[in-house]
Design an enzyme around this catalytic site. Structure first.
Site, PDB file in Angstrom:
ATOM      1  N   GLU A 142      41.027  33.071  27.390  1.00 21.68           N
ATOM      2  CA  GLU A 142      40.752  32.113  26.316  1.00 21.68           C
ATOM      3  C   GLU A 142      39.765  31.027  26.730  1.00 21.68           C
ATOM      4  OE1 GLU A 142      41.342  32.454  23.330  1.00 21.68           O
ATOM      5  OE2 GLU A 142      43.238  33.496  22.986  1.00 21.68           O
ATOM      6  N   GLU A 144      47.455  41.046  25.074  1.00 18.29           N
ATOM      7  CA  GLU A 144      48.666  40.348  24.627  1.00 18.29           C
ATOM      8  C   GLU A 144      49.075  40.950  23.286  1.00 18.29           C
ATOM      9  OE1 GLU A 144      48.261  36.027  24.575  1.00 18.29           O
ATOM     10  OE2 GLU A 144      47.130  36.084  26.447  1.00 18.29           O
TER      11      GLU A 144
HETATM   12  C1  IPT Z   1      47.434  33.310  23.483  1.00 17.68           C
HETATM   13  C2  IPT Z   1      47.221  32.854  24.900  1.00 17.68           C
HETATM   14  O1  IPT Z   1      46.305  33.682  25.575  1.00 17.68           O
HETATM   15  C3  IPT Z   1      48.489  32.827  25.678  1.00 17.68           C
HETATM   16  O2  IPT Z   1      48.250  32.144  26.888  1.00 17.68           O
HETATM   17  C4  IPT Z   1      49.571  32.140  24.898  1.00 17.68           C
HETATM   18  O3  IPT Z   1      49.198  30.818  24.695  1.00 17.68           O
HETATM   19  C5  IPT Z   1      49.752  32.785  23.561  1.00 17.68           C
HETATM   20  O4  IPT Z   1      48.553  32.762  22.865  1.00 17.68           O
HETATM   21  C6  IPT Z   1      50.773  32.038  22.729  1.00 17.68           C
HETATM   22  O5  IPT Z   1      52.028  32.022  23.259  1.00 17.68           O
HETATM   23  S1  IPT Z   1      46.018  32.746  22.596  1.00 17.68           S
HETATM   24  C7  IPT Z   1      46.343  32.803  20.885  1.00 17.68           C
HETATM   25  C8  IPT Z   1      45.391  31.858  20.191  1.00 17.68           C
HETATM   26  C9  IPT Z   1      46.160  34.162  20.331  1.00 17.68           C
END
Ligand code: IPT
Length: 992
Positions: free
Chosen positions: A420, A502
């Protein structure tokens, strides 16, 4: 030469980065730990005014490694408290400046240099991680300034030390220019939080080792080339490399080949490699394997692999990121025990020992660089260090340090530049630096949507439709996430393997929908798999005013800015107890997939990339009324990777007859054969499980008992209704409330608006489902039944439910109840549940015993039900509660056909249950029992705030809404969400 904590400069006065041999991997006493008690004093500003020559004799004592904010946790907070923000910076966005009020720790300790180190070679101090910026001095002389909180720093102290006692002084600031590139979603915690060692670099010793251990799956040969540098960074003149097991010995740098067994996460075969010079011997554990993205498919050793992964932050509830070896081992073992095969080290290189464990136990690793600048998103990325040439050296230095430290690990199959941080001019040089140091592994970078500097097309949290398109490479002419600069860039992106760095945001109760996601990943070759967000809830151990322990999240430490419970979104609770989400993930990621194919057919599929199913034993059970009535083992051809076989119940159970008149399930489970079982797996470790219902239970006989008309109401078996038709007691138990219900304490997923609609919570708020009132319209006798009609609606609202209760007596102790519920009107969205709510007077309801038959033993929801199996179980009401860090709906048990509660007034049994939803009838109900109301659950901010209210709250539901992952991702899919539809709950109640 030196700057200060606001300088945008790579570390100064430090040695070039080098590999890290595992503990004990370097022969002789070349490392002396400096961990333990240090002197410490906290100052309010970076300019502490303390001389590095000041030994701090009368200062406080502190443990290294550790974060100063957690020095007294959970009981006291002598040096400030932790702060949690996700994307937001907790300081003004003004790089490279930071507030003058900048907590700064001065650390001191004495050390002695071992005899024999001075006079030959160099003496070096090594710090594995210091957050965020530090200045290192020995005997009063400042030698270095460093940063890169999750990266090592080595300082040559030879010329500054003497025999006898030396003074080490380290100044650490909480905020620095580097804060701007370390904006990961985690607690802001400072200090020397990873180990510190004093090391000897002998003259002529082994400075750095680069291992190329390739595997050719077509020939079964491994190719080994070990390049060795001296401590001066030049090729070592006389180092020798030996693998005793293979009978290999060769000068460093030479290429040798031999027939070898490859390394994979499935079979993590390691070889000891000894690297020897006249001055030093180093032993590395290496694995032969290849990684490729050729043809748009991620392969290891020539086979396409799927990453069934998790994102792991380093975390312990009392220690933050200062994790112990025990916790690292626990993480790796828990991952293996839950069928996880991959880990992304979100969002920084982990403690190096973690990677040793991944090599040994078998986990694929995406090793991620220590870089995130997420908070610039609020300024449309203006000022982002990633797009500012001034930051280039700093950012390139970071990825170089990661690759130099970790490249010898076979487990690492991919590098990631960071998380990010958007795109910009520094991405290309970072990518190039990684490629130059290691041309053998793919590089990952998700945040630049052109993917010009990434070997994989990586995404976060897409919905299923988009996922399907990406997996099939049919993204339209322009991708959903915005036009790409050129057709070439777009065309290249299409050639890359796809992965979800993710997905399945495991916040609170969830993730829901894991099966649907993984089914898409499994079905398409382009899809390399995904990483659930995230491994562990980062809840910090703290105490309430009464001294009770609880796990704090954002807002519990007086932060002026925070992101609440977004830090509690893991598959493990902070104490490493698996959450229902992890148990579900284990079932979904299971290497032996066993799924229903037809009414009496299960398909067994081998999901390994390399192993046959030779090591797997299949056990079947016939389960009647929750009880295993027959069982056995069945032989299975040793299916090759990817192969499947269909098993028909009759063929497997053979002569065994199905018991008459009861619900019968066929359960098939895959276990390790004892002789093949690895140490980390318990005998009951499931490699896969599936079940089908072969036969429905028969309906209980019609109730033919008579009802008694009382002066002020009715008696129906054990039930007492008052004149107004209200249920007032069951057996000897008073009923405090009985009505239909359609609400639940919103989960964090329920609370978020999804990409396309309003949040579920909002859809329930609009009709006022959290304040339903029931108004009785008629009470009448219909033959042998008492029929009560009513309407339930939310205060202040018109939308509601038509309700019809039918009560029939069986005998003195037993009655049948049918609750027909019909939603009336035009609804804005889903319902949380649909069913009957009973609040029974019962002191100490938490310790009530429940003996039950249904899908268990844990909680399950429509889109999180793969881990549940039919059986007969026993729990207390307390054990039915799942203590999510931020209290919310939990604990539902599905398919419950019978449950007996040990009430003070005697046993109360709900049996013969049946649910009809939208015209479809199934055995059983969804049952939830709590010692507090849903309102109390929704109001509490932490589990320790929940108090039993003297009632046993029972939900007997025809259906409950799925979970989804709308906190970050999609809502429950139509198949698992609950939309307003007529429903019926049918049950037989026996009291006494
Ligand atoms: C995503 C982040 O990469 C991760 O570190 C964590 O913050 C997660 O979100 C939320 O729990 S970024 C998101 C804007 C898709």
């Amino acid at each position: 030469m030196l700057g200060n904590h606001e300088s945008i400069a790579a570390p100064r006065g430090v040695l070039p980065p080098r590999f890290r041999a595992a503990d004990g991997g370097e022969a002789g006493s070349v490392r002396v730990p400096l961990d333990g008690t240090w002197r410490f004093r906290l100052f309010a500003e970076a300019e502490t005014g303390v001389s590095p020559a000041d030994p701090g004799e009368d200062w406080d004592a502190i443990q290294v490694p550790g974060h100063w904010q957690l020095a007294g946790a959970p009981d006291s907070w002598p040096y400030g408290k932790p702060v949690y923000t996700n994307m937001l910076y907790p300081i003004p966005l003004d790089p490279p400046h930071v507030p003058s009020a900048n907590p700064t720790g001065e650390y001191r300790r004495h050390f002695a240099v071992p005899r024999g180190w001075l006079g030959s070679g160099r003496v070096v101090l090594r710090f594995e991680g210091v957050d965020s910026w530090c200045e290192i001095a020995v005997n009063g002389t400042v030698l270095a300034q460093s940063h890169g909180s999750r990266l090592p720093t080595e300082v040559d102290v030879t010329d500054a030390v003497a025999h006898g006692v030396n003074l080490l002084a380290v100044r650490v600031t909480q905020w620095s220019a580097m804060t701007y590139v370390e904006d990961q979603d985690q607690w802001w915690l400072s200090g020397i939080y990873r180990p510190v060692t004093l090391e000897h670099h002998p003259e002529g010793g082994i400075g750095h080792v680069e291992v190329l251990a390739d595997y050719d799956h077509t020939s079964g040969h491994g190719t080994l080339q070990v390049a060795v540098e001296g401590y001066d960074g030049r090729p070592h003149p006389d180092a020798v490399v030996r693998i005793a097991e293979l009978g290999l010995e060769t000068p460093a740098g030479d290429v040798v080949t031999a027939a070898v067994e490859p390394w994979s996460a499935e079979v993590p075969r390691l070889y000891d490699v000894e690297v020897r010079s006249s001055a030093q011997t180093v032993v590395l554990r290496i694995g032969f394997r290849s990684v490729s993205t050729a043809g748009g498919v991620l392969t290891v050793n020539g086979s396409a692999i799927k990453l069934y992964g998790v994102n792991r932050h380093e975390f312990e509830p009392g220690r933050g990121r200062a994790v112990t070896r025990e916790a690292m081992l626990a993480d790796v073992v828990l991952m293996k025990q839950h069928n996880i095969n991959a880990v992304r080290t979100s969002h920084y290189p982990p403690h190096p020992h973690f990677l040793d464990l991944c090599d040994e136990y078998g986990l694929y690793v995406i090793d991620e660089g220590d870089m995130e600048t997420h908070g610039f998103v609020f300024e449309d990325w203006v000022g982002n260090p990633v797009n500012d040439p001034a930051w280039r050296d700093v950012l390139v230095d970071r990825v170089r340090r990661m690759v130099r430290r970790d490249a010898h690990h076979p487990g690492v199959i991919m590098w990631s530049l960071g998380n990010e941080a958007d795109r910009g001019c520094n991405v290309e040089p970072m990518f190039a630096a990684v490629r130059e140091l290691d041309p053998t592994r793919p590089v990952h970078y998700e945040a630049d949507k052109t993917y010009e500097f990434s070997d994989v097309y990586s995404r976060m949290y897409p919905d299923l439709t988009e996922l399907q398109e990406m997996a099939r490479r049919v993204d339209g002419p322009q991708p959903a996430d915005g036009p790409l600069p050129t057709a070439e860039i777009y065309a290249r992106r299409m050639t890359l393997p796809f992965l979800l760095c993710e997905y399945a945001h495991a916040m609170g109760n969830g993730p829901g929908g894991l099966t649907e996601y993984v089914d898409v990943l499994d079905a398409h070759e382009r899809a390399a798999g995904g990483f659930i967000w995230e491994w562990i809830d980062q809840g910090i151990a703290t105490r309430d005013v009464d001294g009770n322990l609880f796990y704090g999240y954002g807002g519990d430490f007086g932060e002026e800015l925070h992101d609440g419970s977004f830090v509690a979104d893991g598959l493990l609770f902070p104490d490493r107890t698996p959450s229902p989400g992890l148990v579900e993930a284990a079932a979904v990621y299971a290497p032996v997939s066993i799924r229903q194919r037809a009414d009496d057919v299960l398909t067994v599929r081998n999901r390994y990339a390399f192993r046959t199913l030779e090591h797997v034993a299949l056990r079947w059970e016939l389960v009647a009324d929750g009880e295993t009535v027959a069982e056995g083992t069945t032989d299975l051809a040793p299916l090759a990777p990817g192969q499947a076989a269909e098993l028909r119940a009759a063929e497997v159970v053979g002569e065994t007859r199905l018991p008459a008149e009861t619900a019968v399930w066929w359960v098939l489970s895959a276990y390790w054969r004892p002789e093949a079982r690895p140490d980390w797996a318990a005998p009951e470790h499931l490699l896969g499980r599936g079940q089908v219902q072969l036969q429905s239970g028969s309906r209980p006989q019609d109730a033919t008992g008579t009802i008694t008309v009382l002066e002020d109401g009715w008696r129906v078996g054990p039930l007492r209704l008052d004149g107004a038709g209200r249920l007032v007691s069951v057996g000897g138990t008073q009923v405090s409330l009985a009505r239909v219900d359609a609400w639940r304490a919103p989960t964090e997923n329920d609370q978020r608006k999804t990409f396309t609609s309003i949040s579920d919570q909002k859809a329930w708020d609009i009709p006022g489902l959290h304040r339903l009132h029931e108004s009785v319209r008629s009470v009448s006798r219909d033959g042998d039944a008492v029929v009560v009609t009513a309407r339930a609606a939310g205060a202040g609202r018109t939308l509601g439910f038509g309700v019809r209760y039918t009560f029939r007596a069986v005998d003195e102790k037993t009655a049948d109840v049918t609750v027909d519920i019909t939603p009336q009107g035009l609804w804005p969205g889903t319902l949380a549940r649909i069913g009957w709510l009973l609040a029974l007077e019962q002191p100490d309801a938490a310790s009530v015993d429940i003996a039950w038959t249904g899908q268990g033993p844990g909680e399950s929801y429509a889109d999180s039900s793969r881990a549940a199996r039919i059986g007969r179980w026993r729990h207390t009401v307390e054990q039915w509660q799942t203590p999510y860090l931020n209290p919310q709906e939990n604990g539902a048990r599905r398919g419950v056909t019978e449950a007996t509660f040990s009430l003070d007034a005697g046993p109360l049994t709900l049996a013969g249950t049946e649910s009809t939803v939208g015209g479809r009838t199934t055995d059983g109900v969804t049952l939830t029992a709590r010692p507090w109301s849903d309102q109390a659950l929704a109001t509490a901010r932490h589990p320790n705030e929940l108090e039993a209210d003297g009632l046993l709250w029972l939900h007997v539901d025809a259906a409950v809404h799925g979970l989804g992952t709308a906190a970050l991702g999609p809502a429950p899919t139509p198949g698992t969400g609950l939309w307003p539809t007529p429903a019926t709950v049918q049950l037989r109640i026996t009291a006494g």
